[in-house]
Design a protein around this motif. Structure first.
Motif, PDB file in Angstrom:
ATOM      1  N   SER A 469       2.014   8.139   2.145  1.00  0.00           N
ATOM      2  CA  SER A 469       2.166   9.340   1.314  1.00  0.00           C
ATOM      3  C   SER A 469       3.613   9.788   1.192  1.00  0.00           C
ATOM      4  CB  SER A 469       1.333  10.479   1.913  1.00  0.00           C
ATOM      5  OG  SER A 469       1.729  10.755   3.251  1.00  0.00           O
ATOM      6  N   GLY A 470       4.550   9.078   1.860  1.00  0.00           N
ATOM      7  CA  GLY A 470       5.952   9.449   1.798  1.00  0.00           C
ATOM      8  C   GLY A 470       6.623   8.927   0.538  1.00  0.00           C
ATOM      9  N   PRO A 471       7.866   9.318   0.311  1.00  0.00           N
ATOM     10  CA  PRO A 471       8.602   8.862  -0.879  1.00  0.00           C
ATOM     11  C   PRO A 471       8.914   7.372  -0.784  1.00  0.00           C
ATOM     12  CG  PRO A 471      10.047  10.066   0.592  1.00  0.00           C
ATOM     13  CD  PRO A 471       8.676  10.213   1.158  1.00  0.00           C
ATOM     14  N   GLN A 472       8.524   6.619  -1.791  1.00  0.00           N
ATOM     15  CA  GLN A 472       8.675   5.180  -1.747  1.00  0.00           C
ATOM     16  C   GLN A 472      10.114   4.716  -1.977  1.00  0.00           C
ATOM     17  OE1 GLN A 472       5.994   3.098  -0.802  1.00  0.00           O
ATOM     18  NE2 GLN A 472       5.401   5.187  -0.257  1.00  0.00           N
ATOM     19  N   ASP A 473      10.986   5.601  -2.484  1.00  0.00           N
ATOM     20  CA  ASP A 473      12.389   5.216  -2.613  1.00  0.00           C
ATOM     21  C   ASP A 473      13.130   5.361  -1.284  1.00  0.00           C
ATOM     22  OD1 ASP A 473      12.063   7.933  -2.676  1.00  0.00           O
ATOM     23  OD2 ASP A 473      13.772   8.303  -3.995  1.00  0.00           O
ATOM     24  N   ILE A 474      12.541   6.078  -0.348  1.00  0.00           N
ATOM     25  CA  ILE A 474      13.114   6.193   0.993  1.00  0.00           C
ATOM     26  C   ILE A 474      12.386   5.274   1.974  1.00  0.00           C
ATOM     27  CG2 ILE A 474      13.598   7.754   2.919  1.00  0.00           C
ATOM     28  CD1 ILE A 474      15.292   8.334   0.519  1.00  0.00           C
ATOM     29  N   CYS A 475      11.074   5.303   1.935  1.00  0.00           N
ATOM     30  CA  CYS A 475      10.250   4.519   2.853  1.00  0.00           C
ATOM     31  C   CYS A 475       9.965   3.144   2.237  1.00  0.00           C
ATOM     32  CB  CYS A 475       8.939   5.243   3.147  1.00  0.00           C
ATOM     33  SG  CYS A 475       9.152   6.870   3.902  1.00  0.00           S
ATOM     34  N   THR A 476      10.518   2.103   2.842  1.00  0.00           N
ATOM     35  CA  THR A 476      10.320   0.732   2.376  1.00  0.00           C
ATOM     36  C   THR A 476       9.260   0.070   3.240  1.00  0.00           C
ATOM     37  OG1 THR A 476      12.639   0.600   1.697  1.00  0.00           O
ATOM     38  CG2 THR A 476      11.435  -1.472   1.914  1.00  0.00           C
ATOM     39  N   SER A 477       8.164  -0.302   2.632  1.00  0.00           N
ATOM     40  CA  SER A 477       7.077  -0.922   3.396  1.00  0.00           C
ATOM     41  C   SER A 477       7.397  -2.379   3.683  1.00  0.00           C
ATOM     42  CB  SER A 477       5.754  -0.823   2.617  1.00  0.00           C
ATOM     43  OG  SER A 477       5.870  -1.468   1.366  1.00  0.00           O
ATOM     44  N   THR A 478       6.862  -2.900   4.784  1.00  0.00           N
ATOM     45  CA  THR A 478       7.060  -4.301   5.144  1.00  0.00           C
ATOM     46  C   THR A 478       6.340  -5.205   4.156  1.00  0.00           C
ATOM     47  OG1 THR A 478       5.148  -4.254   6.626  1.00  0.00           O
ATOM     48  CG2 THR A 478       7.302  -3.729   7.578  1.00  0.00           C
ATOM     49  N   VAL A 479       6.813  -6.427   4.072  1.00  0.00           N
ATOM     50  CA  VAL A 479       6.229  -7.386   3.129  1.00  0.00           C
ATOM     51  C   VAL A 479       4.810  -7.740   3.524  1.00  0.00           C
ATOM     52  CG1 VAL A 479       6.446  -9.712   2.176  1.00  0.00           C
ATOM     53  CG2 VAL A 479       8.485  -8.301   2.496  1.00  0.00           C
ATOM     54  N   VAL A 480       4.587  -7.938   4.815  1.00  0.00           N
ATOM     55  CA  VAL A 480       3.256  -8.369   5.253  1.00  0.00           C
ATOM     56  C   VAL A 480       2.227  -7.264   5.050  1.00  0.00           C
ATOM     57  CG1 VAL A 480       3.573  -7.662   7.671  1.00  0.00           C
ATOM     58  CG2 VAL A 480       1.995  -9.516   7.115  1.00  0.00           C
ATOM     59  N   SER A 481       2.595  -6.003   5.297  1.00  0.00           N
ATOM     60  CA  SER A 481       1.632  -4.915   5.102  1.00  0.00           C
ATOM     61  C   SER A 481       1.308  -4.741   3.621  1.00  0.00           C
ATOM     62  CB  SER A 481       2.191  -3.614   5.674  1.00  0.00           C
ATOM     63  OG  SER A 481       3.346  -3.193   4.965  1.00  0.00           O
ATOM     64  N   THR A 482       2.319  -4.878   2.758  1.00  0.00           N
ATOM     65  CA  THR A 482       2.076  -4.781   1.321  1.00  0.00           C
ATOM     66  C   THR A 482       1.134  -5.889   0.858  1.00  0.00           C
ATOM     67  OG1 THR A 482       4.270  -3.830   0.994  1.00  0.00           O
ATOM     68  CG2 THR A 482       3.178  -4.761  -0.933  1.00  0.00           C
ATOM     69  N   PHE A 483       1.355  -7.092   1.357  1.00  0.00           N
ATOM     70  CA  PHE A 483       0.523  -8.227   0.956  1.00  0.00           C
ATOM     71  C   PHE A 483      -0.919  -8.052   1.433  1.00  0.00           C
ATOM     72  CE2 PHE A 483      -0.990 -12.641   1.363  1.00  0.00           C
ATOM     73  CZ  PHE A 483      -0.799 -13.052   0.053  1.00  0.00           C
ATOM     74  N   LEU A 484      -1.095  -7.614   2.682  1.00  0.00           N
ATOM     75  CA  LEU A 484      -2.451  -7.435   3.206  1.00  0.00           C
ATOM     76  C   LEU A 484      -3.157  -6.270   2.523  1.00  0.00           C
ATOM     77  CD1 LEU A 484      -1.777  -8.036   7.018  1.00  0.00           C
ATOM     78  CD2 LEU A 484      -3.001  -9.536   5.441  1.00  0.00           C
ATOM     79  N   ASN A 485      -2.456  -5.191   2.265  1.00  0.00           N
ATOM     80  CA  ASN A 485      -3.057  -4.083   1.524  1.00  0.00           C
ATOM     81  C   ASN A 485      -3.443  -4.499   0.107  1.00  0.00           C
ATOM     82  OD1 ASN A 485      -3.211  -1.887   3.321  1.00  0.00           O
ATOM     83  ND2 ASN A 485      -1.025  -1.494   3.118  1.00  0.00           N
ATOM     84  N   ARG A 486      -2.632  -5.390  -0.467  1.00  0.00           N
ATOM     85  CA  ARG A 486      -2.955  -5.899  -1.802  1.00  0.00           C
ATOM     86  C   ARG A 486      -4.243  -6.706  -1.769  1.00  0.00           C
ATOM     87  NH1 ARG A 486       2.167  -7.718  -4.051  1.00  0.00           N
ATOM     88  NH2 ARG A 486       2.268  -5.581  -4.829  1.00  0.00           N
ATOM     89  N   VAL A 487      -4.450  -7.468  -0.708  1.00  0.00           N
ATOM     90  CA  VAL A 487      -5.694  -8.241  -0.570  1.00  0.00           C
ATOM     91  C   VAL A 487      -6.889  -7.295  -0.456  1.00  0.00           C
ATOM     92  CG1 VAL A 487      -6.972  -9.825   0.922  1.00  0.00           C
ATOM     93  CG2 VAL A 487      -4.561 -10.249   0.445  1.00  0.00           C
ATOM     94  N   THR A 488      -6.798  -6.319   0.431  1.00  0.00           N
ATOM     95  CA  THR A 488      -7.937  -5.429   0.678  1.00  0.00           C
ATOM     96  C   THR A 488      -8.207  -4.476  -0.477  1.00  0.00           C
ATOM     97  OG1 THR A 488      -6.483  -3.851   1.822  1.00  0.00           O
ATOM     98  CG2 THR A 488      -7.559  -5.522   3.167  1.00  0.00           C
ATOM     99  N   LEU A 489      -7.167  -4.117  -1.239  1.00  0.00           N
ATOM    100  CA  LEU A 489      -7.362  -3.191  -2.350  1.00  0.00           C
ATOM    101  C   LEU A 489      -7.931  -3.886  -3.585  1.00  0.00           C
ATOM    102  CD1 LEU A 489      -7.003  -0.333  -3.479  1.00  0.00           C
ATOM    103  CD2 LEU A 489      -4.686  -0.970  -4.149  1.00  0.00           C
ATOM    104  N   ASN A 490      -7.417  -5.085  -3.899  1.00  0.00           N
ATOM    105  CA  ASN A 490      -7.878  -5.788  -5.077  1.00  0.00           C
ATOM    106  C   ASN A 490      -9.214  -6.499  -4.862  1.00  0.00           C
ATOM    107  OD1 ASN A 490      -5.544  -5.799  -7.275  1.00  0.00           O
ATOM    108  ND2 ASN A 490      -4.591  -5.915  -5.257  1.00  0.00           N
TER     109      ASN A 490
END
Length: 578
Positions: A469-490
């Motif tokens: 829920s934080g600002p995405q221009d400040i908070c950079t998410s890790t590559v692996v978490s983005t990829f896994l969230n993409r799997v579970t969301l799609n």
């Protein structure tokens, strides 16, 4: 660019060099000493190196994104421009895609080919014939990959979640590119396959590993074994002499069936005792060297190390339980998006520890590396303990020096799949906040007129850890978490299966832990071992004799301990019939 970035990559390269050594040692220790194949060995070493590098890349990912934020001000560092951050993320993506692609190719194509290559061996077989036979059977796995790509390419992504996810972080996870969707679908499929060995191998291994370390200190010293074996050997030969004396001067056919069976048993036992005494004497000579002395001194510390590993496993259990309950109660959209959590609402000991230590690099990096390696080693221990099974049928046993090439290849496949499940568990369950954003923090107080984020260096109370829920221009998410969230969301059915499997993991861990406290765990079942392993029983016994705390000083001094009877025959153990 900051000095920390190249330092992190240099550390990763050093760790990669150690993974090559570790993979080679693992294969060398576990492969059958009398039945091995050079091609199978190379394939196993390459596969294990790749999956170890994949596991160890997670701490690198976290450390890199954490280095872009100044936690004292809650803003990005001066050098961390959007272009610089994008460059870091791109480099990580390339490494991730290379490693994951290599893991998939090895798991679905190369290892099956090596398996059938070994199975095609025959006295009259030619190399070309073996290649043709292996390729014929490997085509089935190639067709499987093609089918998964086609299904993932045309399968529509989840539509019912779009109205629920109004945060920028979740919006960018929805896939529109069909090629990326196909790769995501394959990853989700392999993730669900990896959850199965993760539950039935990693969970028991996580519970048994500390117990094996703590209980392994029990045993007898090498001098004691040498003395007792010598006495048992004298008793054995005396019993043989008594039986033979009963029939002195007569033909051997006059032996009764009972005496003949007893004499044959004593003769077999004599050969075993002679072997045992020889190995014990060689071990005693080894302990007189400086390396042997250091090993003997270090034995008592195995108990302390086992206790630390036990505390770590219990912390993992508590963290998984707290996060799983939190996700089931407070997920953004529940099963329709794979139980994604916008922010943590329950305390998590491992996540708290990692975030707290992220202030000083590389403490959090080392702790994260310890966590992933602990889960990977637990997978190895669980595989060795349970063996390769299909339901209740044991296919291969994973034992040092006695693992068949087919069993080694299948174990490598299972460990490769388990790595996906380990990455999911760390990023989504064990330490979700830290695995998503590392130690990044942002300033929560904004200037409404401009929308810019204010420097909170003088207002520490406004600096809070990053979350979805934080600002995405400040908070950079890790590559692996983005990829896994993409799997579970799609593909939410993948996320739902992976999430509820965590409760199964916790149940298996708890059952194994409680069972191990009542019944000490043992790696291997000697009743089902082959003849070759029975011949090596004495060596394995003597290996365990160097595991007692009191035996450490006895080994160093070379003193002889008390007499103990280790005969395997009931007549020798009793000694009352002599």
């Amino acid at each position: 660019m900051a000095v920390a970035i190249p330092l992190i990559w240099i550390t990763a390269i050093i760790v990669l060099a150690f993974t090559v050594i570790a993979a080679s040692i693992f294969v060398k220790i576990y492969q059958d000493r009398h039945d091995r194949d050079a091609f199978v060995t190379v394939v196993c070493v390459l596969s294990l190196t790749s999956l170890l590098a994949t596991v160890c890349l997670l701490p690198v990912d976290i450390a890199l994104v954490s280095s872009t934020t100044n936690n004292a001000t809650g803003l990005k560092k001066d050098w961390a421009s959007p272009e610089a951050v994008a460059h870091i993320i791109l480099g990580l993506k390339i490494v991730y895609y290379l490693l994951y692609s290599f893991d998939v190719v090895m798991c679905l194509l190369v290892i099956p080919f090596a398996y059938f290559w070994y199975e095609e061996w025959d006295v009259d077989a030619t190399p070309s014939g073996r290649v043709k036979g292996a390729m014929k059977y490997s085509l089935c796995f190639l067709m499987l990959v093609i089918i998964l790509l086609v299904v993932g390419f045309f399968l529509p992504v989840a539509q019912e979640t779009k109205g629920h996810l109004d945060l920028d972080y979740f919006k960018k996870l929805l896939l529109e590119n069909h090629g990326e969707r196909a790769l995501t679908f394959i990853t989700g499929t392999l993730l669900c396959l990896g959850i199965i060995p993760y539950v039935f191998y990693t969970a028991p291994g996580l519970a048994l590993a500390p117990q094996l370390l703590i209980r392994s200190v029990r045993g007898t010293s090498l001098p004691s074994v040498s003395v007792s074996t010598h006495q048992d050997l004298l008793l054995n030969r005396e019993r043989q002499r008594i039986i033979e004396a009963r029939y002195a001067g007569g033909p051997s056919s006059r032996f009764t069936a009972k005496d003949r069976r007893e004499l044959e048993g004593l003769q077999r036992e004599e050969r075993s005792l002679v072997r045992r005494q020889r190995v014990a004497e060689e071990g005693i000579r080894g302990t007189q060297k400086w390396l042997g002395k250091l090993q003997a001194i270090g034995r008592p510390f195995k108990v302390l190390f086992g206790i630390l590993v036990l505390l770590l496993s219990i912390s993992i259990f508590i963290s998984m339980l707290m996060t799983s309950i939190d996700k089931s109660r407070n997920s953004v959209c529940g099963k329709s998006c794979g139980y994604i959590l916008a922010k943590m609402n329950s305390p998590n000991p491992i996540n708290w520890l990692f975030v707290a230590t992220s202030r000083v690099f590389p403490i959090d990096y080392i702790l994260a590396l310890i966590l992933v390696l602990d889960l990977f080693i637990a997978s190895v221990v669980g595989t060795a303990f349970v063996g390769i099974r299909f339901l209740w049928v044991s296919l291969f046993r994973i034992r040092p020096g006695h693992t068949k090439p087919q069993g080694l290849l299948m174990a490598t496949v299972m460990l490769t799949l388990t790595v996906l499940a380990i990455n999911y568990s760390i990023a989504m369950i064990i330490a979700p906040q830290y695995a998503h954003y590392g130690g990044q923090k942002f300033c929560d107080k904004t200037i409404l007129e401009t929308g810019a984020y204010r420097d909170c260096s003088n207002h520490k109370e406004f600096i809070i850890p990053c979350s979805e829920s934080g600002p995405q221009d400040i908070c950079t998410s890790t590559v692996v978490s983005t990829f896994l969230n993409r799997v579970t969301l799609n593909f939410p059915y993948f996320g739902a299966f992976a999430f509820w499997s965590q409760f199964a993991f916790l149940g298996v861990y708890l059952i194994t832990l409680l069972t191990g406290l009542v019944r000490p765990p043992k790696l291997g079942n000697r009743e089902t071992e082959d003849e070759d392993s029975e011949n090596d029983e004495d060596e394995s016994l003597l290996a365990s004799t160097s595991r007692r705390v009191n035996a450490a000083w006895e080994d160093i001094r070379g003193q002889r301990g008390e007499r103990r009877n280790y005969g395997t025959n009931a007549s020798v153990r009793g000694g009352d019939d002599a």
